[in-house]
Scaffold this motif. Structure first.
Motif, mmCIF file in Angstrom:
data_model
loop_
_atom_site.group_PDB
_atom_site.id
_atom_site.type_symbol
_atom_site.label_atom_id
_atom_site.label_comp_id
_atom_site.label_asym_id
_atom_site.label_seq_id
_atom_site.Cartn_x
_atom_site.Cartn_y
_atom_site.Cartn_z
ATOM 1 N N UNK A 151 6.668 -8.537 7.359
ATOM 2 C CA UNK A 151 7.488 -7.963 6.164
ATOM 3 C C UNK A 151 7.857 -8.136 5.156
ATOM 4 N N UNK A 152 7.844 -9.765 5.489
ATOM 5 C CA UNK A 152 7.224 -9.973 3.761
ATOM 6 C C UNK A 152 5.759 -10.948 3.832
ATOM 7 N N UNK A 153 5.082 -10.097 3.521
ATOM 8 C CA UNK A 153 3.735 -10.876 3.376
ATOM 9 C C UNK A 153 3.013 -10.056 1.863
ATOM 10 N N UNK A 154 2.460 -10.562 1.382
ATOM 11 C CA UNK A 154 1.802 -10.004 0.498
ATOM 12 C C UNK A 154 0.298 -9.974 1.102
ATOM 13 N N UNK A 155 -0.133 -8.782 0.718
ATOM 14 C CA UNK A 155 -1.126 -8.375 2.027
ATOM 15 C C UNK A 155 -2.071 -7.262 1.163
ATOM 16 N N UNK A 156 -3.146 -7.331 0.966
ATOM 17 C CA UNK A 156 -3.836 -6.706 0.405
ATOM 18 C C UNK A 156 -5.489 -6.205 1.473
ATOM 19 N N UNK A 157 -5.446 -4.638 1.345
ATOM 20 C CA UNK A 157 -6.854 -4.043 2.375
ATOM 21 C C UNK A 157 -7.409 -3.730 0.792
ATOM 22 N N UNK A 158 -8.944 -4.362 1.619
ATOM 23 C CA UNK A 158 -10.841 -4.097 1.055
ATOM 24 C C UNK A 158 -11.444 -3.549 1.994
ATOM 25 N N UNK A 159 -11.701 -1.647 2.213
ATOM 26 C CA UNK A 159 -12.393 -1.349 2.556
ATOM 27 C C UNK A 159 -13.903 -1.639 2.277
ATOM 28 N N UNK A 160 -15.124 -2.026 2.974
ATOM 29 C CA UNK A 160 -16.419 -1.997 2.204
ATOM 30 C C UNK A 160 -17.586 -1.858 3.347
ATOM 31 N N UNK A 161 -19.206 -2.717 2.258
ATOM 32 C CA UNK A 161 -19.821 -2.244 3.093
ATOM 33 C C UNK A 161 -20.485 -4.092 4.308
ATOM 34 N N UNK A 162 -20.433 -3.793 5.207
ATOM 35 C CA UNK A 162 -20.634 -4.969 6.114
ATOM 36 C C UNK A 162 -21.029 -6.764 5.131
ATOM 37 N N UNK A 163 -21.948 -6.526 4.627
ATOM 38 C CA UNK A 163 -22.559 -7.705 3.714
ATOM 39 C C UNK A 163 -22.048 -7.476 1.990
ATOM 40 N N UNK A 164 -21.168 -6.924 1.311
ATOM 41 C CA UNK A 164 -20.305 -7.466 0.642
ATOM 42 C C UNK A 164 -19.140 -8.205 1.346
ATOM 43 N N UNK A 165 -18.672 -7.560 2.675
ATOM 44 C CA UNK A 165 -17.255 -8.468 3.124
ATOM 45 C C UNK A 165 -18.035 -9.795 4.170
ATOM 46 N N UNK A 166 -19.084 -10.065 3.817
ATOM 47 C CA UNK A 166 -19.005 -11.609 4.466
ATOM 48 C C UNK A 166 -19.436 -12.185 3.038
ATOM 49 N N UNK A 167 -20.371 -11.820 2.473
ATOM 50 C CA UNK A 167 -19.904 -12.666 1.417
ATOM 51 C C UNK A 167 -18.808 -12.747 0.511
ATOM 52 N N UNK A 168 -17.615 -12.062 0.873
ATOM 53 C CA UNK A 168 -16.427 -11.979 0.500
ATOM 54 C C UNK A 168 -16.172 -12.939 1.588
ATOM 55 N N UNK A 169 -15.884 -13.098 2.489
ATOM 56 C CA UNK A 169 -15.107 -14.376 4.052
ATOM 57 C C UNK A 169 -16.303 -15.736 2.763
ATOM 58 N N UNK A 170 -17.137 -16.032 2.841
ATOM 59 C CA UNK A 170 -18.590 -16.967 2.187
ATOM 60 C C UNK A 170 -17.819 -17.457 0.995
ATOM 61 N N UNK A 171 -17.368 -16.617 -0.190
ATOM 62 C CA UNK A 171 -16.732 -17.164 -1.198
ATOM 63 C C UNK A 171 -15.132 -17.521 -1.607
ATOM 64 N N UNK A 172 -14.639 -17.238 -0.147
ATOM 65 C CA UNK A 172 -13.424 -17.478 -0.026
ATOM 66 C C UNK A 172 -12.410 -16.400 -0.550
#
Length: 322
Positions: free
Chosen positions: A125-146
């Motif tokens: 209820x009190x969360x700043x929530x951000x949701x992104x949709x993308x290809x796996x290789x893009x999401x992997x890079x985003x996790x790796x990059x913080x």
């Protein structure tokens, strides 16, 4: 209010549903952890309680009777309601999460992602929530990059540094060919069609090329696409064939009926769908979100997929938590 007939049990309904999906007592026994005689007895008890034949015993492979097909619809609704109720009782408490940046693979954007976002919103209820949709290789890079705290995507060659992988789904590779294609000659039967390749930046594209190379297959590179729907449309239209997965094929929408699926004619391989959590998410929250995602994937993909392609039993499956 009508009383439930004596002899109708939840286990019996589960057995009937599984038998309708697999067409095999042996497969039902394997899926539900029962013996074959116990499966047969449950079906016998259910038929007696309902008072109408549910399965045409004179047909091979097994088919439901008209009464069985009608009853199956009600069984699926009833068991679905019970499963949803059970999930609500064990829904995770994420009320203390103040910020979450999450990415989800495009494969889930129509079914799983909206429902997952809704479930998370109910408890955060009190969360700043951000949701992104993308290809796996893009999401992997985003996790790796913080840039993302959590990502649901296909597993890459290695886990991003400091991240933890929570397994969700085993998604085997299969052949997708135009409807009616005669596969009697194996892979050679497709020589008159073009191979529709995946974009080589994608995890799927890279995995498929590695396997083709190991098999000594080097078809010309006529088409390379990054859109699952475009590939599905071309296969359905008779332009070519492709290597895909059940998860991707189930997303083909209006093209699905014009596509036939077959096992690979060589040793199988698969991609894994996982939830990656970043280094700062070592607590219980990633596992709880993975549980929600796993359950939604089972409902919207694994069970319908096995109903359409029962030969995938044991390979297209949810993965237990690590």
């Amino acid at each position: 209010m009508p009383v439930i007939l004596n002899g109708v049990s939840i286990r019996g309904l589960e057995v009937f549903e599984a038998r309708a999906e697999t067409g095999s007592v042996g497969e039902v026994a394997k899926r539900l952890g029962m013996s074959a005689p116990a499966v047969s007895q449950q079906l016998k008890n259910l038929t007696a309680a309902v008072g109408a034949p549910l399965i045409d015993q004179g047909r091979r492979p097994m088919v439901l009777t008209p009464a069985g097909r009608q009853f199956l619809h009600h069984v699926e609704v009833a068991l679905g309601a019970l499963r949803h109720g059970q999930r609500d009782l064990v829904a995770p408490d994420l009320s203390q999460v103040s910020s979450l940046r999450m990415g989800v693979i495009e494969d889930f954007e129509n079914e799983v992602t909206p429902l997952l976002a809704t479930r998370l919103a109910e408890t955060m209820q009190h969360c700043e929530f951000r949701l992104h949709t993308g290809a796996s290789h893009v999401l992997l890079n985003q996790v790796a990059g913080g840039e993302l705290d959590i990502a649901i995507c296909a597993a890459g060659r290695s886990t991003p540094a400091g991240a933890v992988a929570h397994p969700l789904l085993e998604d085997p590779y299969i052949l997708a060919v135009p409807h009616g294609t005669d596969m009697g000659g194996g892979i050679k039967a497709l020589d008159h069609l073009r191979l529709l390749r995946r974009d080589q930046a994608q995890v799927m594209g890279q995995q498929i090329e590695e396997v083709l190379t190991r098999q000594g297959l080097t078809p010309p590179n006529w088409f390379e696409l990054d859109s699952n729907q475009s590939i599905s449309a071309l296969v359905a239209g008779g332009t070519g064939w492709t290597i895909t997965t059940p998860l991707s094929l189930l997303r083909a929408g209006r093209f699905r009926d014009a596509i036939d699926a077959h096992p690979l004619p060589f040793q199988g391989f698969s991609r894994r769908i996982v939830l990656y959590s970043g280094p700062d998410w070592a607590g219980e929250v990633p596992g709880q979100i993975a549980g929600l995602a796993r359950d939604l994937i089972e409902t919207h993909f694994t069970r319908p997929g096995l109903a359409q392609m029962p030969w995938l039993e044991g390979s297209f499956r949810s993965l237990d938590p690590a």
